[in-house]
Scaffold this active site. Structure first.
Site: not given
Lengths: 309, 429
Positions: B64, B67-68, B98, B183, B236, B282, B309, B313
């Site tokens: 999980h 990698l953006r 995402n 999730h 998570h 989260n 997770d 950022h």
């Protein structure tokens, strides 16, 4: 005795001795506001920026009057006039302000913790004038000054705080400050407005107002945020006023010498009945007067003479 | 090309093995594991890796991560994320969908795989979106996505709210044997929340996210897994109640698996004090009781996997007001040592740690790895249990610096990571 902090971020960081020092200093400053020439040179040459990122009339004016009576120069910056509407971050805006070498930045912000964010990065004193639901230390101090003035003490006072505790920074700061000073705090409100764990902050928790009011020395009513809460945390004004509002009958449950406080602005007919709002127990305008004195004391202690090196 | 990993203690719970073994690798595959001294003449002409005093395990798999790429390359790229994985001892990671665009179609899946190939580091297994645009309205083309290389489906971070939609997701995964990763969050209960709801949020004046927001959602997934017979994997897990629900579901024969992240067994909501956005994620950090329950869940097998997770950022999302800051912390380079703390505290055996960091993730995702059986790809992690180091985010391979563990002294680290016989991380002298 002096304060050993650069910033005032919340009442939780003050010791009982420091709170007493602030209240004593405020008491001394009250006299200045009663003079014909309401100005002393104490903070001449000091620069104070009032950085209000959330609308406020009462607190901003009170700080400004306090600063001017001490001869400090004040500058106002609100969210709408700052670059923040153009997408600048809070830190960048504050760094720009700091480049002008102010002695203190007084900040009001809708986000809890925003003053912390600045305090760690700026050399100037950061005074929290209200952040989100976290803290409103100057309000709690002026409330305590008012109580002490009327009652002669804080220790042992039975204080009932009624209403929307969850969204109230005033309730949090008063609860914590009063408990530190030995007062016995009770809070009451519907569970939908009651955050968890209040007992750990020194309060006795009730749901219905009646048991909280019993034999109280001080009643503090909180403003209901009608625009945000109606239909969500309570069904409507009519039922709230009926079940939780402070009316004559409920006042009669309190002690004989009870005083009634409200941080303002009031919703007459909602949390407080008009006849109570105008009743003899009301010290709401004394709170406002004391607000100026407390803020003079804070500015003096944080950026004036007898504070840290 | 032949490699001999000599003198290490091989822990491979998939084969029930925990003993000194020589690992013989040829052409990127495990040729054999032999008792020391019986490797014959294999050493001759081989690259010899000296692993005396070290632990040799099947390559670790972080099931999980975020990698953006595509879309937020300023936070992380597949290349920087894969390098961070390698540095943390992971030979493979599973990347959540995402991104921007969202990985809900073959072209994004193929792009991710192609970027991963180009990076030439840890493997990247793409996880596809459950629903188009992760909007919870329409199923994605799981068949096409699986064919392109997606190994699971998830609407991580934007959970499917509609129970009927989730039922259809689970039913449809059965066609392709894809695991649905949930999730679990009841959005109506968590709306506006910035941290765990409790005494600390009250003091900080922050809106809370109650444990019930996670637990009600897990209850729903368990019920739907029971209804459909399709396995569901809970991402998570952070609360004591969640561990209880999953434990009971497993006892009742429901096909449910679960993971937790190192921060949930290492930190509590106290880490948020001072409005530290690097401790905002989260689900949020919970209480001591929850932390203990998560540890117990790992110990008794209720929780099958540890996954980081990993959520990089930049300062743009983190050096701002707490309630406005983004959720998420990086984890790839701190995950293993935090798991090893559980070994030192007597909560997990080393075999259990390898199980939750390698064997089980491979099984749940249905990907190669998780064991060093003969003929398997030589994905290997070598761990020095005693290596002392300090977390310094500025030295991370990840572009993300948002760790709540900055400055923490750690014991234990991956000293070598190998994928198909190729060394992608090496701290050995």
């Amino acid at each position: 005795m002096e304060l050993r902090h650069k910033d005032l971020l919340g009442i939780e960081y003050l010791s009982p001795e420091e709170i007493t020092l602030i209240l004593d200093t405020a008491e001394n400053f009250k006299e200045v506001s009663e003079r014909e020439i309401k100005k002393v040179p104490t903070l001449r040459g000091k620069t104070i920026i009032l950085f209000f990122y959330e609308p406020s009339t009462r607190t901003r004016t009170s700080f400004e009057v306090a600063a001017k009576r001490l001869s400090a120069d004040t500058f106002n910056l609100s969210a709408s006039t700052s670059s923040m509407v153009k997408g600048e971050t809070l830190i960048d805006t504050a760094r720009n302000l700091e480049a002008m070498n102010p002695d203190a930045i007084i900040i009001r912000h809708s986000s809890s913790g925003a003053p912390h964010l600045l305090a760690g990065r700026l050399k100037s004193s950061v005074i929290n004038a209200g952040d989100g639901a976290h803290a409103h230390p100057s309000q709690a101090l002026l409330d305590m000054l008012t109580m002490r003035e009327v009652k002669g003490r804080l220790e042992g006072l039975k204080v009932a705080i009624i209403g929307d505790i969850a969204h109230s920074r005033v309730a949090r700061s008063n609860m914590i400050g009063l408990s530190k000073m030995g007062a016995r705090v009770r809070v009451a409100g519907p569970p939908s407005m009651m955050p968890p764990g209040l007992e750990q902050y020194g309060a006795k928790v009730f749901i219905r107002p009646e048991p909280a009011l019993e034999d109280a020395d001080v009643i503090m009513m909180l403003r209901l945020q009608l625009e945000r809460q109606t239909g969500r945390t309570f069904p409507g004004i009519r039922e709230y006023a009926k079940v939780f509002g402070l009316n004559r009958e409920r006042v009669s449950l309190a002690g004989p010498e009870v005083i009634i406080m409200h941080p303002g602005p009031m919703n007459r007919g909602v949390e407080i009945a008009p006849e109570v709002a105008d009743g003899p127990e009301n010290v709401i305008l004394d709170q406002v007067t004391n607000g100026v004195a407390v803020r003079m004391a804070l500015l003096y202690l944080f950026i004036g003479g007898g504070q840290r090196e | 090309m032949r490699i001999l990993i000599r003198g290490g203690r091989v822990i491979d719970p998939g084969q029930g093995l925990d003993d000194l073994r020589e690992v013989l690798i040829e052409d990127g595959r495990v040729k054999d594991l032999t008792v020391p001294g019986q490797e014959g003449g294999f050493a001759a002409g081989s690259l010899v890796i000296k692993a005396q005093g070290l632990i040799v395990t099947p390559g670790l798999i972080d099931m999980h991560v975020h990698l953006r790429e595509p879309g937020e390359e300023y936070k992380e790229t597949i290349s920087s994320g894969a390098a961070a994985a390698a540095a943390g001892g992971f030979t493979a990671v599973a990347a959540m969908p995402n991104t921007n665009p969202i990985n809900d179609n073959r072209s994004v899946t193929e792009f991710i795989l192609s970027q991963a190939r180009e990076a030439g580091s840890a493997r990247v297994w793409p996880i596809a979106a459950m629903t188009k645009g992760s909007l919870g309205q329409e199923l994605c083309e799981y068949g096409d996505l699986a064919e392109a290389g997606a190994v699971a489906v998830s609407d991580d971070g934007r959970p499917v709210s509609n129970a009927q939609m989730m039922r259809r997701v689970l039913e449809y995964t059965k066609v392709f044997d894809l695991r649905a990763i949930s999730h679990a969050e009841e959005l109506a209960l968590s709306a506006g929340g910035a941290m765990n709801e409790g005494v600390t949020s009250t003091g900080l004046g922050l809106t809370g996210i109650p444990a019930a927001a996670e637990e009600t959602a897990i209850f729903r997934e368990v019920c739907l897994a029971g209804l459909t017979g399709a396995p569901v994997h809970i991402a998570h897990v952070s609360t004591a109640g969640s561990v209880d629900i999953i434990r009971q579901a497993k006892a009742g024969g429901i096909p449910v698996t679960a993971e937790t992240a190192p921060h949930y067994f290492s930190l509590t909501e106290e880490a948020v004090r001072g409005y530290r956005t690097e401790a905002k994620m989260n689900p949020p950090l919970r209480t001591r009781r929850d932390l203990m329950a998560v540890r117990a869940g790992l110990a008794d097998g209720t929780i099958d996997a540890i996954a980081s997770d990993h959520a990089p950022h930049s300062v743009l999302e983190k050096e701002i007001e707490f309630d406005q800051a983004a959720f998420g912390v990086v984890g790839l380079e701190t995950s293993l040592p935090l798991a090893l703390n559980l070994f030192r505290e007597g909560i997990l055996s080393l075999a259990q740690i390898v199980t939750v960091l390698s064997l089980n993730p491979a099984k749940i995702l249905g990907v190669p790895g998780g064991s060093l059986g003969r003929g398997q790809d030589a994905d290997v992690t070598i761990i020095d249990l005693d290596r002392q180091w300090k977390v310094e985010a500025s030295r991370f391979k990840s572009k993300g610096r948002n760790t709540p563990f900055e400055g923490l002294a750690m014991t234990g680290q991956a000293v070598l990571t190998m994928v198909q016989g190729l060394v992608i991380h090496n701290l050995l002298p």
